[in-house]
Design a protein around this motif. Structure first.
Motif, short mmCIF file in Angstrom:
data_model
loop_
_atom_site.label_atom_id
_atom_site.label_comp_id
_atom_site.label_asym_id
_atom_site.label_seq_id
_atom_site.Cartn_x
_atom_site.Cartn_y
_atom_site.Cartn_z
N ASP A 181 20.32 118.60 44.15
CA ASP A 181 20.96 117.90 45.26
C ASP A 181 22.47 117.91 45.04
OD1 ASP A 181 21.94 116.15 47.14
OD2 ASP A 181 20.41 114.62 46.81
N ALA A 182 23.18 118.59 45.91
CA ALA A 182 24.64 118.75 45.73
C ALA A 182 25.38 117.43 45.84
CB ALA A 182 25.18 119.73 46.76
N THR A 183 24.73 116.37 46.35
CA THR A 183 25.41 115.07 46.46
C THR A 183 25.09 114.15 45.27
OG1 THR A 183 23.59 114.05 47.70
CG2 THR A 183 25.26 115.24 48.97
N THR A 184 24.42 114.69 44.28
CA THR A 184 24.09 113.89 43.09
C THR A 184 25.35 113.32 42.46
OG1 THR A 184 22.11 115.18 42.58
CG2 THR A 184 23.13 113.98 40.76
N GLN A 185 25.33 112.03 42.17
CA GLN A 185 26.44 111.39 41.48
C GLN A 185 26.24 111.59 39.98
OE1 GLN A 185 29.05 109.88 43.30
NE2 GLN A 185 27.90 111.01 44.85
N ALA A 186 27.07 112.38 39.38
CA ALA A 186 26.94 112.71 37.96
C ALA A 186 28.27 112.43 37.27
CB ALA A 186 26.55 114.17 37.80
N PRO A 187 28.55 111.17 36.99
CA PRO A 187 29.86 110.80 36.45
C PRO A 187 30.10 111.34 35.05
CG PRO A 187 28.34 108.95 36.31
CD PRO A 187 27.64 110.01 37.11
N SER A 188 31.35 111.61 34.76
CA SER A 188 31.73 112.09 33.43
C SER A 188 31.93 110.88 32.53
CB SER A 188 33.02 112.92 33.51
OG SER A 188 33.36 113.42 32.22
N GLU A 189 30.83 110.31 32.12
CA GLU A 189 30.90 109.13 31.27
C GLU A 189 29.69 109.10 30.35
OE1 GLU A 189 28.79 105.78 34.11
OE2 GLU A 189 30.96 106.03 34.23
N VAL A 190 29.82 108.31 29.31
CA VAL A 190 28.74 108.13 28.35
C VAL A 190 28.10 106.78 28.61
CG1 VAL A 190 28.30 107.63 25.93
CG2 VAL A 190 29.73 109.57 26.57
N ASN A 191 26.81 106.79 28.77
CA ASN A 191 26.08 105.56 29.05
C ASN A 191 25.67 104.91 27.73
OD1 ASN A 191 24.78 103.64 30.55
ND2 ASN A 191 22.90 104.83 30.77
N VAL A 192 25.93 103.63 27.60
CA VAL A 192 25.55 102.91 26.39
C VAL A 192 24.74 101.69 26.78
CG1 VAL A 192 27.52 103.70 25.02
CG2 VAL A 192 27.74 101.64 26.41
N SER A 193 24.03 101.12 25.83
CA SER A 193 23.20 99.97 26.12
C SER A 193 24.07 98.77 26.49
CB SER A 193 22.34 99.63 24.91
OG SER A 193 23.15 99.33 23.79
N GLY A 194 23.47 97.81 27.17
CA GLY A 194 24.20 96.61 27.53
C GLY A 194 25.15 96.79 28.69
N GLY A 195 24.96 97.85 29.48
CA GLY A 195 25.81 98.06 30.63
C GLY A 195 27.19 98.60 30.31
N GLN A 196 27.40 99.08 29.11
CA GLN A 196 28.70 99.61 28.72
C GLN A 196 28.73 101.12 28.88
OE1 GLN A 196 28.60 97.88 24.69
NE2 GLN A 196 30.39 96.69 25.25
N SER A 197 29.91 101.66 29.05
CA SER A 197 30.06 103.11 29.19
C SER A 197 31.39 103.55 28.61
CB SER A 197 29.96 103.54 30.65
OG SER A 197 31.04 103.01 31.39
N VAL A 198 31.44 104.82 28.24
CA VAL A 198 32.66 105.45 27.72
C VAL A 198 33.00 106.61 28.63
CG1 VAL A 198 33.70 106.70 25.80
CG2 VAL A 198 32.15 104.80 25.34
N GLN A 199 34.19 106.64 29.15
CA GLN A 199 34.62 107.75 29.98
C GLN A 199 34.83 108.99 29.11
OE1 GLN A 199 34.90 107.67 33.39
NE2 GLN A 199 33.97 105.65 33.15
N ILE A 200 34.26 110.10 29.53
CA ILE A 200 34.48 111.39 28.87
C ILE A 200 35.48 112.15 29.72
CG2 ILE A 200 33.42 113.53 28.12
CD1 ILE A 200 32.62 111.18 26.43
N ALA A 201 36.71 112.17 29.26
CA ALA A 201 37.78 112.74 30.08
C ALA A 201 38.27 114.09 29.59
CB ALA A 201 38.97 111.77 30.12
N GLN A 202 37.89 114.48 28.36
CA GLN A 202 38.38 115.75 27.83
C GLN A 202 37.42 116.31 26.79
OE1 GLN A 202 40.64 112.89 27.28
NE2 GLN A 202 39.30 112.37 25.56
N ALA A 203 37.48 117.62 26.66
CA ALA A 203 36.79 118.28 25.56
C ALA A 203 37.82 118.57 24.48
CB ALA A 203 36.14 119.58 26.03
N ALA A 204 37.41 118.62 23.23
CA ALA A 204 38.33 118.86 22.13
C ALA A 204 37.68 119.74 21.08
CB ALA A 204 38.78 117.53 21.52
N GLU A 205 38.51 120.43 20.32
CA GLU A 205 38.02 121.22 19.19
C GLU A 205 37.75 120.29 18.01
OE1 GLU A 205 37.34 124.29 19.43
OE2 GLU A 205 38.45 124.97 21.20
N ALA A 206 36.67 120.54 17.30
CA ALA A 206 36.36 119.75 16.11
C ALA A 206 37.26 120.18 14.95
CB ALA A 206 34.90 119.94 15.73
N THR A 207 37.47 119.27 14.01
CA THR A 207 38.27 119.52 12.81
C THR A 207 37.46 119.12 11.58
OG1 THR A 207 40.31 119.02 14.03
CG2 THR A 207 40.43 118.98 11.62
#
Length: 472
Positions: A254-280
């Motif tokens: 479904d092209a209208t699917t809401q797929a936010p760039s965020e991390v879902n955590v328990s307790g109604g909390q979330s972390v925004q995923i705004a960038q990709a990075a290289e590991a060190t």
């Protein structure tokens, strides 16, 4: 047909109890330093882990062939750069840039040559190797299946590389792929149910909503649902496994699917995923899995090669290259799930490894930056295109890295407890009914299915052979 909105619990990734994090200023060299100070050399910079990735790229350009790897020293919060040969002026410039320079014997070219020898002479199921810049050697790992003639062959090959070039260690577990992770996704195939995990929501090159997961998941099945008995909601667009990576791009039907760039955590909390990075190497990281919840650890190697036993050919090997090696634990049911930092930077997708979250082990991850470049997808909502450029992403991640380092204590402390003690861990493990319910079931099913997990990598062979749910 009415449009379906995927609940955020399903469309975003579960990543452990971390509240949304703000950004901190990127550390920069002192712009007011005098020319005299520059001529005399500068003191090593104090860095956040993600800042170190940017500095490493800068110093690599300065040193050229003399660059022999780098790692982040979390104790001193400095970047240590290995130098093999090279002129003094280049070394001085590296020090002026803020790195700690260390003279080593093995050059990058020599280490790469040794890795090629291993690939030619020791591609044995249950083995892996990656350069460890902290020792300036190749770290070769053999799992519990490498015995007898196979062990003798591996040991002989390592010894043949010469003194000081490589070290070898045994792992108590078995290298296999892990299927399931942040939010569980399912597919019905001949012989049972395949379970993997949504890694990160992205935007496909044509603008449609999609997500990244492990490549052996995309090879195993084409259509995916957000519940074990639900109708398919997404279809595999691209899948790479084995070979140069382990990643899939799966587009929502479904092209209208809401797929936010965020991390879902328990307790109604979330972390925004705004960038990709290289590991060190040396960087502190977190991994979320629908089976095991939140766990933390450290990046121990880059550009790792892993040799999984082929499921479709008992004498064959599924070799995957270019992976991130870590000491984070994982178990069946965690494949495709996210590897990330406290600042919300996406690093990798769970591929496979050995051990479990009681005894530990090694886990390997597909770098997100490589997956984005290969699939043409972008990470982040609106203006996400910038997120696909490794260097800038790391910078963006670094800006938030200060908060990440400072805020990492609570989630990391919880993650260190394999029993799952602590709020974030408990929340991660039992955040959803079906995830925790299937976690146990999948693990029990994965005894075969997991070895099929290695087969998972090839796809259907494992799944068709088992009658219960399998996790990867």
């Amino acid at each position: 047909m009415s449009h379906k909105r995927i609940p955020k619990r399903k469309a975003a990734i579960a990543v452990g109890g971390v509240a949304a994090l703000g950004a901190a200023a990127l550390l920069l060299p002192n712009a007011n330093a005098s020319q005299d100070e520059e001529a005399a050399g500068a003191a090593p910079r104090t860095l956040r882990a993600n800042d170190a990735s940017d500095l490493a790229a800068q110093v690599r350009g300065l040193l050229g062939d003399a660059f022999a790897g780098s790692y982040y020293d979390s104790g001193s919060r400095q970047l240590v750069v290995n130098v093999a040969g090279g002129d003094e002026n280049a070394t001085l410039r590296a020090e002026q840039a803020g790195a700690v320079v260390r003279r080593v014997d093995n050059s990058t070219a020599e280490l790469q040559s040794a890795a090629r020898t291993l690939r030619t002479e020791a591609t044995i199921p249950g083995t892996s190797w990656a350069v460890d810049p902290r020792t300036n050697r190749i770290l070769v790992t053999a799992d519990s299946t490498v015995t007898g003639a196979r062990w003798d062959r591996l040991e002989s090959t390592v010894q043949g590389l010469g003194s000081g070039m490589a070290t070898i260690k045994k792992s108590a577990g078995t290298f296999k792929t892990f299927v399931a992770g942040g939010d569980a996704v399912f597919s019905q195939v001949q012989g049972g149910t395949v379970r993997c995990s949504l890694g990160f929501n992205v935007t496909a090159s044509d603008g449609s909503p999609a997500f990244l997961t492990a490549g052996h998941c995309g090879v195993a099945a084409e259509n995916w649902s957000d519940s074990e008995t639900g109708q398919p909601i997404a279809t595999v667009d691209q899948a790479t496994f084995p070979g140069e990576g382990d990643f899939s791009l799966v587009t929502y039907d479904d092209a209208t699917t809401q797929a936010p760039s965020e991390v879902n955590v328990s307790g109604g909390q979330s972390v925004q995923i705004a960038q990709a990075a290289e590991a060190t190497v040396g960087q502190a990281v977190l991994r979320m899995g629908s089976t095991t919840g939140l766990h933390d650890g450290t990046v121990t190697g880059l550009d790792a090669t892993v040799n999984f036993q082929s499921e479709t050919d008992p004498s064959g090997v599924d070799t995957v290259t270019g992976l991130i090696q870590t000491d984070v634990c994982a178990e069946p049911g965690d494949s495709g799930g996210p590897l990330f930092t406290q600042d919300g930077s996406a690093l990798g997708l769970t591929s496979g490894g050995s051990g479990d979250c009681t005894s530990g082990g090694e886990t390997f991850f597909q770098p997100v930056t490589t997956a984005l470049q290969a699939t043409g997808a972008t990470l982040g909502a609106g203006g996400a295109g910038d997120q696909n450029g490794g260097g800038d992403q790391a910078g963006g991640g670094d800006q938030a890295g200060g908060d990440g380092v400072g805020g990492a204590a609570d989630p990391s402390a919880s993650a260190q407890d394999p029993s799952g003690a602590g709020g974030p861990m408990d929340g991660g493990q039992s955040g959803t009914g079906d995830q925790s319910g299937n976690g146990t079931g999948d693990q029990s099913g994965a005894g075969t299915g997991d070895q099929s997990g290695t087969g998972d990598q090839t796809g259907t062979g494992a799944h068709a052979g088992a009658s219960r749910s399998r996790t990867h």
